[in-house]
Design an enzyme around this catalytic site. Structure first.
Site, PDB file in Angstrom:
ATOM      1  N   LEU A   1       0.851  -1.194   0.000  1.00 52.77           N
ATOM      2  CA  LEU A   1       0.000   0.000   0.000  1.00 52.77           C
ATOM      3  C   LEU A   1       0.884   1.240   0.000  1.00 52.77           C
ATOM      4  CD1 LEU A   1      -2.869   1.078   0.142  1.00 52.77           C
ATOM      5  CD2 LEU A   1      -2.778   0.861   2.619  1.00 52.77           C
ATOM      6  N   HIS A   2       1.479   1.504  -1.141  1.00 56.69           N
ATOM      7  CA  HIS A   2       2.390   2.651  -1.185  1.00 56.69           C
ATOM      8  C   HIS A   2       1.623   3.912  -1.557  1.00 56.69           C
ATOM      9  CE1 HIS A   2       2.694   2.497  -5.616  1.00 56.69           C
ATOM     10  NE2 HIS A   2       2.581   1.203  -5.434  1.00 56.69           N
ATOM     11  N   LEU A   3       2.343   4.917  -1.979  1.00 57.45           N
ATOM     12  CA  LEU A   3       1.738   6.247  -2.079  1.00 57.45           C
ATOM     13  C   LEU A   3       0.539   6.319  -3.031  1.00 57.45           C
ATOM     14  CD1 LEU A   3       2.403   8.807  -0.612  1.00 57.45           C
ATOM     15  CD2 LEU A   3       3.788   9.538  -2.540  1.00 57.45           C
TER      16      LEU A   3
END
Lengths: 110, 657
Positions: free
Chosen positions: A20-22
């Site tokens: 769940l990155h940017l």
């Protein structure tokens, strides 16, 4: 008009390679914002505001992480439905983020 | 925490000079000043011919030292400064001290919201730009940045810190984002940990918004005197510079008419602006020369160039001392015509410079600086004390106070909704603005009138372009006078009222205007700009801007004649008045009052004392018959050279009037 707020919870699994990155977090927040319900994300005994990108980014959900989504409010069911679908669809990103993988730095543009 | 990209590069000059390979001998932060250089404030207003020739002679690589680089900009404040440099880039951020007293939480909350909004808009623009130029994966990152900036958690947590812990907006934002940065950096996943850089970038973006509304330099404390090289300096930033620690500055943007330029001249800090992009190159340089006469910045000057400038600077200092020693002598031509030399000032502190250089009065007191450095318009009492300070320290000598000469853009800073003008120079500014904002105008008139009994006060309206405006302004003045009298407040009887003649329309109507005012003051800078249709701050056309243009001289002649016919006083307060080259011309045309930045007074007085009025009149007559600025300049240069072999005509600081 005191409608009893509905609370809906669901377990989801992060399956995209980079976690769940940017960008996924941004998509998640933008979607969550469309609902009146409060959105919370439970992970590792902590609770994160599902409408705060800063919160979700520091949640550190890597690939394979299981999260519990919680929505409370009139449109809780729809919210959980939509958010679950977003996570399941790997945030509509390809395997390495979109394109050549995540940009390491987004400093000033030329 | 270190946000500021500020590097001091210094080198030992002696080491460099004696070394075959100077770069290896860099001694960081070992500043060596030539003793003759340090008082940059005393080496003013003289340009040095040999330097000019040298520079013009060589347009290519100027020496064998390939690292030397010469940049040309706009000279706004004369003098030479040599020394190590401090580079402030766009992100020259440094948090101000924590104790920002008095604390105003409502104000800080407002600043927080405004900075978040401004940063979000900027991130959105960057996103749109990235989407078209770089593709969506880059743009998405920037989109996420915008989302982080508008994250309600950021705003809530920052507000909480401001309200409960009385932190300034900067510190609140910084603390909140630092906590997220710290959490991100602890993450095991390197991809996620790298997001700390994004949050840091966002933090800087927001902080920059907060800083750019405030003087960045106020927070700076230089360990050693150093030249400041910056993208831009706000007037309020420049006003806080201490000439002892900042002997010179140079900026990428800006023009001769900017308020920053006026402040530099007022502080007598040599300055060059409008250099274009050069900070990237300057960042690696160890020392520089700022030549505020020729508008040059020389990065890493070779030993020969340094020596030349140091010698020139020493000569300037010596010469200036001699001139300053003559400040008590009257400004009288050899054939006995007396000229009043007055000072242009912005701050009450400059009165001292006026008096020490022999000014017989203040010919132009610009009041807008009270407004430029303020968060809200100054109150009547604040204005009254500023005016009184100047008037009283001039001890009975005349002080001409000019009413507000601000653009609508400046006033907009005090308000939420600003006026947006496509062409502010031709827009709602100066007296037009005062007439449109009666409360603002009347407050100022009240303050000036109250101060009028403390000395020889005169009042002057800027940018009058027709008789109606003048009559409206005088009607407001009469109203305020009546109010003061009704309240029994003493004011000066028959307060002299004058106008700046700086719009060609006013110059052409000078005969009619002269019937209704007590004096004219010719503001040559605007007069030239409007007559020639040249934006003097626009480097691409700046060369078309010339005080010697025959059309300008005709207008000036017309104004002088109109004034003489009505028997009213006429002075010149623009840059032209302080340039030795034009002194004899203006004298010959009939001007007997010249007002200029105080540091130019000694040189001008020398010219007046050296050239007979008869010569000046003959030259003026010849000049009026010529058809080009080049021909007129040649004539003036030739005359000046003959009459005063060691006089120094400067193209000098273009000072807005």
């Amino acid at each position: 008009m005191s409608e009893e707020p509905t609370v809906v919870r669901r377990q989801v699994k992060i399956t995209n390679a980079l976690g769940l990155h940017l960008r996924p977090a941004d998509k998640f927040v933008k979607l969550a914002m469309q609902f009146q319900s409060e959105i919370r994300v439970h992970y590792n005994g902590n609770v994160f505001n599902g409408k705060s990108i800063l919160g979700l980014t520091t949640l550190a959900a890597e690939c394979g992480t299981c999260l519990e989504l919680e929505a409370s409010g009139a449109d809780a069911a729809e919210a959980i439905e939509a958010l679950t679908e977003l996570v399941r669809a790997q945030f509509y990103e390809d395997e390495y983020g979109s394109g050549s993988g995540e940009i390491q730095s987004a400093g000033p543009l030329p | 925490m270190k946000l500021r990209d500020c590097s001091v590069h210094a080198t030992d000059v002696v080491d460099r000079r004696s070394s075959a390979s100077p770069r290896k001998n860099q001694v960081a932060c070992n500043t060596q000043w030539n003793s003759g250089m340090r008082p940059a404030t005393t080496s003013k207003s003289e340009s040095v011919q040999p330097l000019r020739k040298d520079v013009q002679a060589s347009t290519g690589p100027l020496s064998s030292d390939s690292s030397m680089e010469i940049l040309k900009g706009i000279a706004v404040s004369s003098g030479i400064a040599i020394g190590p440099v401090v580079v402030f880039d766009q992100k020259g951020l440094k948090l101000p001290a924590l104790s920002s007293t008095p604390f105003d939480s409502a104000f800080e909350l407002d600043r927080l919201d405004r900075s978040l909004e401004a940063a979000r808009i900027e991130a959105n623009q960057a996103e749109a730009e990235a989407r078209s130029r770089l593709g969506s994966q880059y743009a998405d990152i920037l989109m996420a940045h915008a989302s982080i900036i508008s994250d309600p958690a950021l705003r809530r947590e920052s507000r909480d810190r401001i309200e409960r812990r009385q932190l300034s907006a900067e510190h609140a934002v910084n603390e909140v984002l630092e906590s997220y940065i710290a959490r991100l950096e602890k993450l095991a996943d390197p991809h996620l940990a790298a997001r700390a850089a994004d949050v840091r970038d966002i933090r800087d973006r927001i902080l920059f918004k907060l800083f750019s509304e405030e003087p960045r330099l106020s927070a700076v404390d230089l360990k050693e005197p150093a030249l400041i090289l910056a993208h831009d300096l706000a007037p309020s930033e420049a006003a806080r510079l201490d000439p002892k620690s900042v002997p010179g500055f140079a900026t990428e943007v800006g023009g001769g008419s900017s308020h920053t330029a006026i402040v530099a001249a007022a502080l007598e800090i040599p300055a060059v602006v409008g250099l274009g992009r050069f900070l990237d190159r300057a960042r690696g340089c160890r020392m520089a020369i700022i030549d505020g006469d020729e508008g040059l910045v020389i990065l890493d000057p070779d030993p020969a160039t340094q020596e030349r400038y140091r010698r020139a600077a020493r000569e300037r200092s010596a010469r200036f001392e001699v001139l300053a020693g003559q400040s008590d002598l009257p400004a009288v031509t050899p054939d006995g015509t007396r000229v009043e030399l007055l000072g242009n000032i912005e701050f009450s502190a400059e009165v001292e410079a006026c008096l020490s250089r022999g000014a017989t009065g203040v010919g132009l007191y610009r009041t807008e600086f009270l407004f430029l450095n303020a968060q809200t318009p100054p109150t009547e009492d604040e204005q009254f004390s500023a005016y009184t300070a100047v008037v009283e320290s001039m001890k009975g000598r005349p002080v001409t106070i000019r009413t507000l000469d601000l653009g609508a853009d400046k006033l907009a800073a005090f308000r939420d909704a600003g006026y947006l003008e496509a062409n502010p120079v031709l827009g709602l500014r100066s007296l037009r603005l005062s007439l449109r904002e009666p409360d603002l105008f009347r407050t100022q008139l009240w303050a000036i009138l109250r101060a009028s009994v403390r000395g020889d006060v005169r009042i002057m309206f800027p940018l009058v372009s027709n008789l109606t405006e003048l009559r409206q302004a005088k009607a407001e003045l009469d109203d305020v006078i009546a109010e003061l009298k009704a309240q029994g407040i003493p004011i000066r009887e028959n307060l002299p009222v004058g106008i700046m003649v700086e719009v060609p329309a006013a110059a052409l109507m000078a005969d009619h205007l002269a019937k209704e005012v007590d004096f004219f003051s010719i503001g040559t800078n605007d007069l030239i700009q409007y007559t020639l249709a040249v934006d003097r701050t626009n480097e691409t056309v700046a060369e078309l801007y010339s005080a010697a243009d025959p059309s300008v001289l005709r207008l000036i002649t017309h104004v002088i004649r109109a004034a003489k016919e009505r028997g009213i006083e006429v002075s010149v307060c623009g840059t032209m008045g302080g340039d030795p080259l034009y002194t004899l011309l203006l004298l010959g045309l009939g001007i007997r009052n010249l007002s200029m930045p105080p540091h130019q007074l000694p040189e001008i007085k020398r010219v007046i004392r050296g050239i007979p009025l008869e010569t000046a009149q003959r030259v003026a007559e010849e000049a009026l018959a010529l058809d080009s600025p080049q021909a007129i300049i040649s004539l003036l240069q030739e005359t000046l050279r003959t009459a005063l072999p060691d006089a120094t005509p400067t193209k000098a600081s273009t000072e807005p009037c």
